[in-house]
Design an enzyme around this catalytic site. Structure first.
Site, PDB file in Angstrom:
ATOM      1  N   THR A 156       0.828  -1.194   0.000  1.00 58.82           N
ATOM      2  CA  THR A 156       0.000   0.000   0.000  1.00 58.82           C
ATOM      3  C   THR A 156       0.868   1.252   0.000  1.00 58.82           C
ATOM      4  O   THR A 156       2.093   1.179   0.038  1.00 58.82           O
ATOM      5  CB  THR A 156      -0.910   0.033   1.244  1.00 58.82           C
ATOM      6  OG1 THR A 156      -0.117   0.378   2.397  1.00 58.82           O
ATOM      7  CG2 THR A 156      -1.600  -1.303   1.475  1.00 58.82           C
TER       8      THR A 156
ATOM      9  N   LYS B 158       7.059   3.714   0.977  1.00 55.79           N
ATOM     10  CA  LYS B 158       8.227   4.508   1.379  1.00 55.79           C
ATOM     11  C   LYS B 158       8.004   5.323   2.643  1.00 55.79           C
ATOM     12  O   LYS B 158       8.938   5.934   3.160  1.00 55.79           O
ATOM     13  CB  LYS B 158       8.626   5.451   0.240  1.00 55.79           C
ATOM     14  CG  LYS B 158       9.185   4.737  -0.984  1.00 55.79           C
ATOM     15  CD  LYS B 158       9.472   5.686  -2.105  1.00 55.79           C
ATOM     16  CE  LYS B 158       8.222   6.046  -2.879  1.00 55.79           C
ATOM     17  NZ  LYS B 158       7.649   4.929  -3.633  1.00 55.79           N
TER      18      LYS B 158
ATOM     19  N   GLU C 133      13.717  -2.884  -0.330  1.00 53.74           N
ATOM     20  CA  GLU C 133      14.493  -2.637  -1.543  1.00 53.74           C
ATOM     21  C   GLU C 133      13.724  -1.812  -2.559  1.00 53.74           C
ATOM     22  O   GLU C 133      14.267  -0.958  -3.251  1.00 53.74           O
ATOM     23  CB  GLU C 133      14.898  -3.979  -2.172  1.00 53.74           C
ATOM     24  CG  GLU C 133      15.759  -3.856  -3.425  1.00 53.74           C
ATOM     25  CD  GLU C 133      17.118  -3.250  -3.139  1.00 53.74           C
ATOM     26  OE1 GLU C 133      17.369  -2.139  -3.650  1.00 53.74           O
ATOM     27  OE2 GLU C 133      17.909  -3.862  -2.403  1.00 53.74           O
TER      28      GLU C 133
ATOM     29  N   VAL D 268      13.357   2.381  -3.333  1.00 56.57           N
ATOM     30  CA  VAL D 268      14.155   3.171  -4.268  1.00 56.57           C
ATOM     31  C   VAL D 268      14.467   2.299  -5.489  1.00 56.57           C
ATOM     32  O   VAL D 268      15.113   1.258  -5.362  1.00 56.57           O
ATOM     33  CB  VAL D 268      15.486   3.648  -3.637  1.00 56.57           C
ATOM     34  CG1 VAL D 268      16.265   4.488  -4.635  1.00 56.57           C
ATOM     35  CG2 VAL D 268      15.227   4.409  -2.345  1.00 56.57           C
TER      36      VAL D 268
ATOM     37  N   LEU E  42      15.263  -2.575  -8.893  1.00 60.14           N
ATOM     38  CA  LEU E  42      16.721  -2.421  -9.018  1.00 60.14           C
ATOM     39  C   LEU E  42      17.410  -2.645  -7.664  1.00 60.14           C
ATOM     40  O   LEU E  42      16.902  -2.205  -6.632  1.00 60.14           O
ATOM     41  CB  LEU E  42      17.071  -1.022  -9.535  1.00 60.14           C
ATOM     42  CG  LEU E  42      16.614  -0.691 -10.960  1.00 60.14           C
ATOM     43  CD1 LEU E  42      16.944   0.765 -11.283  1.00 60.14           C
ATOM     44  CD2 LEU E  42      17.274  -1.618 -11.962  1.00 60.14           C
TER      45      LEU E  42
ATOM     46  N   GLY F 295       0.522   2.828 -14.439  1.00 51.68           N
ATOM     47  CA  GLY F 295       1.027   2.434 -13.136  1.00 51.68           C
ATOM     48  C   GLY F 295       2.376   2.988 -12.771  1.00 51.68           C
ATOM     49  O   GLY F 295       3.016   2.526 -11.822  1.00 51.68           O
TER      50      GLY F 295
ATOM     51  N   GLU G 240       2.270   7.169  -8.347  1.00 54.75           N
ATOM     52  CA  GLU G 240       1.470   6.797  -7.190  1.00 54.75           C
ATOM     53  C   GLU G 240       0.000   7.063  -7.519  1.00 54.75           C
ATOM     54  O   GLU G 240      -0.313   7.786  -8.480  1.00 54.75           O
ATOM     55  CB  GLU G 240       1.886   7.643  -5.981  1.00 54.75           C
ATOM     56  CG  GLU G 240       3.323   7.472  -5.521  1.00 54.75           C
ATOM     57  CD  GLU G 240       3.574   6.167  -4.791  1.00 54.75           C
ATOM     58  OE1 GLU G 240       4.739   5.837  -4.576  1.00 54.75           O
ATOM     59  OE2 GLU G 240       2.578   5.455  -4.475  1.00 54.75           O
TER      60      GLU G 240
ATOM     61  N   ASP H 132       8.033  12.293  -3.735  1.00 53.56           N
ATOM     62  CA  ASP H 132       8.457  10.901  -3.855  1.00 53.56           C
ATOM     63  C   ASP H 132       9.980  10.793  -4.014  1.00 53.56           C
ATOM     64  O   ASP H 132      10.627   9.943  -3.406  1.00 53.56           O
ATOM     65  CB  ASP H 132       7.745  10.251  -5.046  1.00 53.56           C
ATOM     66  CG  ASP H 132       8.014   8.771  -5.130  1.00 53.56           C
ATOM     67  OD1 ASP H 132       8.625   8.320  -6.118  1.00 53.56           O
ATOM     68  OD2 ASP H 132       7.628   8.042  -4.201  1.00 53.56           O
TER      69      ASP H 132
ATOM     70  N   LYS I 103      12.979   9.165  -1.522  1.00 55.53           N
ATOM     71  CA  LYS I 103      13.962   8.187  -1.990  1.00 55.53           C
ATOM     72  C   LYS I 103      15.388   8.621  -1.676  1.00 55.53           C
ATOM     73  O   LYS I 103      16.200   7.812  -1.203  1.00 55.53           O
ATOM     74  CB  LYS I 103      13.790   7.957  -3.493  1.00 55.53           C
ATOM     75  CG  LYS I 103      12.498   7.230  -3.847  1.00 55.53           C
ATOM     76  CD  LYS I 103      12.296   7.119  -5.360  1.00 55.53           C
ATOM     77  CE  LYS I 103      11.016   6.385  -5.692  1.00 55.53           C
ATOM     78  NZ  LYS I 103      10.766   6.313  -7.151  1.00 55.53           N
TER      79      LYS I 103
ATOM     80  N   GLY J 178       6.769   0.860 -12.356  1.00 57.63           N
ATOM     81  CA  GLY J 178       5.871  -0.107 -12.970  1.00 57.63           C
ATOM     82  C   GLY J 178       5.547  -1.223 -12.001  1.00 57.63           C
ATOM     83  O   GLY J 178       6.374  -1.611 -11.160  1.00 57.63           O
TER      84      GLY J 178
END
Length: 814
Positions: free
Chosen positions: A554, A578, A605, A608, A612, A663, A666, A677, A681, A796
């Site tokens: 969420t 986050k 993970e 951010v 990746l 997507g 947010e 955002d 990060k 995504g």
């Protein structure tokens, strides 16, 4: 009625035939059908002799002499002189016909499949007639019956297809009309609807017995051979192999398919639907119980029931860039092999669609390669596909067991065992039933592989992970789908049994202590109870499962605040949310400390860079003693997508709308476009680098008009974007005039962080960043001038879900 089949070794010589007689004589059944193979080695001798004749090699006559000598010798040993005359007369008559057939083969210099079937049928025809006469001499109420009069097939010579309607009718009519207690029949042989001799394939005597057993609804089908049942591995290669006392039809089929020679694979099919038991017995140790094959035997919970192998395999590999995304490649490939009547033993295809690999018999490899190269001649000439690659002299080894589908880690244990023993694996496949795992290896490694696997298997040690997933929107739904798709892989390769025990969205929640069936999770959730965050936590806590993991998909601050409760109860937390890690520093620090204190991993993970490995790489740098000097990054996949897509021919509003629909943003796009955002990060990266910062410490140079930032709904926000379109177009033009691209950049240096839109000149690492990709440059003491760069898709649902998945696997490996 009972049906018994005796293989070639059981009737190889008069001494063995006497053992067969003793077994049959001990039966008290009112009716018995005895199916026999050719004398041991006779079928191969007939084939070799006919091949020599077709090559016009006169040495075929030596083979014919040996065939005659073996049969005449058997008659003379089994029967007294006064009883031999009529039997010798009939056998010599048959041998004369065989001689004529071979002579014709020699004269025309050709061996057709039809002629081959006629020739090889004499092995079973002669042995069964001699054995029936021996039984009669020994006082048994026996008679001979030619199976060609009962089993009707098509004209597919070499491996004919049975017409079961006609066959069953003929069998039932015959056995209901006879008065003799014992009927001796030749295995392997049959006749076509046109009356021509056909055969049922090598090993077809088993099949003959099964066909008769099914037609007569027999009490049991007994396969008598030279070993005491089906073994955990080939006892000739694995000294420690043990007999499997009881297995299911499906397990037996898998084992026989992969080389367990005590049973011909098609044998089980006719008796399976009738649920007729099959017993595998030893002619030379008749008191041994052997193996019983029946329906749905659970094997006392054992997973791997047998390790089998099939040799003389070649791998055909079709690969090339021209295969990717092109419909019909597989169809053409398999169709080509089918038209050449080439049977495929194993199939594996890379998920990239770049290659297809199949296993076939060595004898078919050259013909298959030629045919496939012809089929794809155009693609090969245009370099889209490579010429077929053929690898010969291979063997398939297979683990088999019904219970394998409900246990985890078998593939990992299998491949680990082979790897430790330096056995290279060329290809891997697993049936959809999850009843077997197959690997292709060099034939020289077979004995070593079988013995090492036999030492390893029949017990397993897997780790179960119990997941409780909150949030099943775009990311959550993809995550559940990935778990469903990869469940088998996790079990086989990583020894992880991942179960989703609880799921929740904003409306409902559902739990299943045995694991929710992920193919039906939507319907399960729809029928669940009203959602309640506290009730969800209490249920997770009360279940008290080992290796519990709370997964937050969420963007809720309230959900983020509950992490501490989970961690205090030794429940791991994996999140793409986050908020927790970018909230007050003291709360962030508390969560990290709780994770250590209660041995419950707290992994984020995806906070951010989505999937990746940015945070993980940073952790490794810090853990190894490196120090971060500077971080430069494009961390918003949504903003990168927006500015890579935006130009003077499309409106900023439309591009942002597209990003939301796909997507990349947010649910509230202002979080992305305002820079909040990205601030979160870079804050997380700064904290993971060891710095104590809060969100207020980060400078945000916003490109959005104040009116857009102050909207209170998505509709109002998008309307404001239309109003300021000319401002956005000016940003684009200024950058284009400067031969630059717009990128929203985050930077951390000397304890300070800032974010904002920048014009990136040609040649910069950020300039060619495409789509929704992210990029991070880590300048550290070890990478002072040329930074460590991490680059790739950073937004995504799919990649975010894969990042969450990766964190789950990390927990499984702790």
């Amino acid at each position: 009625m009972k049906v018994l089949k005796f293989g070639g070794t059981s009737v190889a010589n008069p001494e063995n035939i006497n053992k067969v007689k003793s077994i049959v004589a001990s039966l008290n059944d009112p009716k018995v059908a005895v199916v026999v193979s050719a004398f041991g080695g006779l079928t191969d001798l007939l084939l070799q002799t006919s091949q020599l004749a077709s090559k016009q090699d006169q040495s075929y006559k030596k083979g014919l002499e040996e065939i005659e000598a073996r049969h005449l010798s058997a008659i003379k040993e089994l029967l007294p002189v006064q009883s031999q005359s009529s039997v010798l007369s009939q056998v010599k008559s048959d041998l004369n016909v065989l001689e004529t057939l071979l002579e014709g083969c020699y004269l025309i210099g050709e061996l057709t499949p039809k002629l081959s079937d006629k020739i090889v049928s004499y092995g079973e025809l002669l042995s069964s007639f001699i054995i029936s006469e021996f039984f009669r001499f020994q006082g048994l109420d026996a008679q001979f019956k030619d199976s060609r009069e009962l089993i009707i097939t098509d004209e597919q010579y070499g491996k004919a297809n049975v017409d079961f309607d006609k066959t069953n009718a003929k069998c039932q009519a015959y056995f209901s009309s006879i008065n003799h207690r014992i009927t001796v029949l030749p295995g392997f042989v049959s006749s076509s609807r046109m009356g021509n001799s056909t055969t049922l394939g090598r090993g077809g005597s088993d099949y003959t017995a099964a066909i008769i057993a099914a037609a007569q609804q027999a009490e049991i089908l007994e396969i008598w051979t030279d070993v005491s049942g089906m073994y955990t591995a080939n006892p000739r290669l694995v000294k420690q192999a043990k007999c499997v006392s009881h297995i299911s039809y499906e397990e037996a089929m898998e084992l026989s398919h992969f080389g367990a020679k005590v049973l011909y694979p098609p044998t089980i099919q006719p008796v399976l639907s009738k649920e007729i038991p099959i017993a595998i017995k030893n002619t030379f140790d008749p008191e041994n119980p052997g193996t019983l094959i029946t329906k749905n035997h659970n094997g006392n919970g054992k997973t791997v029931r047998g390790i089998s192998h099939v040799g003389n395999i070649s791998l055909l590999s079709l690969e090339g860039p021209g295969m990717v995304g092109i419909p019909g490649i597989s169809k053409r490939f398999f169709e080509t092999l089918s038209l050449k009547n080439i049977s495929i033993v194993l199939i594996t295809q890379a998920s990239s669609e770049h290659s297809i690999c199949v296993g076939i018999a060595d004898d078919d490899a050259d013909a298959a390669a030629y045919a496939v190269n012809e089929t794809f001649a155009y693609e090969i000439s245009s370099k889209k596909i490579k010429p077929i690659l053929v690898e010969k002299d291979l063997t398939i080894i297979a683990l088999v067991g019904d219970n394998m589908k409900s246990h985890q880690g078998l593939s990992g244990k299998m491949f680990s065992t082979l790897g430790k023993n330096n056995v290279n694996i060329r290809a891997i496949a697993q049936g959809a039933s999850e009843r077997n795992i197959s690997a292709v290896i060099k034939k020289d490694d077979v004995k070593k592989a079988l013995n090492s696997l036999h030492e390893t298997f029949f017990e397993e040690n897997t780790k179960q992970l119990n997941l409780f997933v909150m949030g099943v929107g775009n990311v959550g739904a993809k995550f559940l789908d990935q778990i469903r798709q990869q469940k088998k892989y996790l079990k086989d390769e990583l020894k992880l049994n991942v179960r989703v025990v609880g799921i929740s969205n904003s409306r409902t929640m559902a739990f299943d202590e045995n694991g929710i069936a992920l193919k039906d999770w939507e319907s399960v959730l729809a029928e669940g109870q009203p959602a309640d965050r506290n009730a969800f936590f209490n249920q997770v806590k009360s279940l008290n499962f080992r290796n519990s993991v709370f997964v937050d998909n969420t963007a809720s601050s309230d959900v983020a605040k509950s992490y501490a409760d989970y961690l205090r109860n030794s429940i791991s937390v994996v999140t793409c949310n986050k908020i927790a890690c970018s909230s007050d520093y003291d709360f962030y620090k508390e969560l990290k400390q709780l994770a250590k204190q209660y041995n419950a991993p707290f992994l984020f993970e995806t906070n951010v860079g989505a999937g990746l490995p940015i945070i993980d790489t940073l952790k490794h740098l810090i853990a190894s003693g490196d120090k971060v000097r500077k971080i430069q990054a494009v961390l918003s996949g949504s903003l990168n997508f927006v500015f890579n897509t935006f130009n003077d021919s499309v409106t900023f509003h439309d591009v942002v709308k597209q990003a939301q629909e796909q997507g990349y943003t947010e649910p509230d796009p202002t979080i992305d476009l305002s820079g909040v955002d990205v601030m979160r990060k870079i804050l997380i990266l700064a904290r993971e680098s060891g710095h104590q910062l809060n969100i207020e410490d980060i400078e945000n140079i916003s490109f959005l008009p104040k009116e857009s930032l102050e909207t209170n709904s998505n509709d109002a926000f998008f309307e404001s974007l239309k109003k300021y379109e000319s401002d956005f177009q000016k940003l684009y033009k200024d950058a284009a005039d400067a031969d630059s691209k717009l990128k929203y950049v985050a930077q951390f240096e000397d304890g300070k962080a800032k974010v904002g839109l920048q014009k990136i000149p040609r040649g910069h690492d950020f300039y060619n960043l495409e789509g929704s990709d992210n990029i991070v440059l880590f300048f550290t003491e070890r990478y002072p001038n040329q930074p460590l760069i991490i680059k790739g898709a950073g937004a995504g649902a799919d990649v975010t879900a894969s990042g969450i998945f990766a964190d789950i696997i990390r927990i499984g490996n702790f």
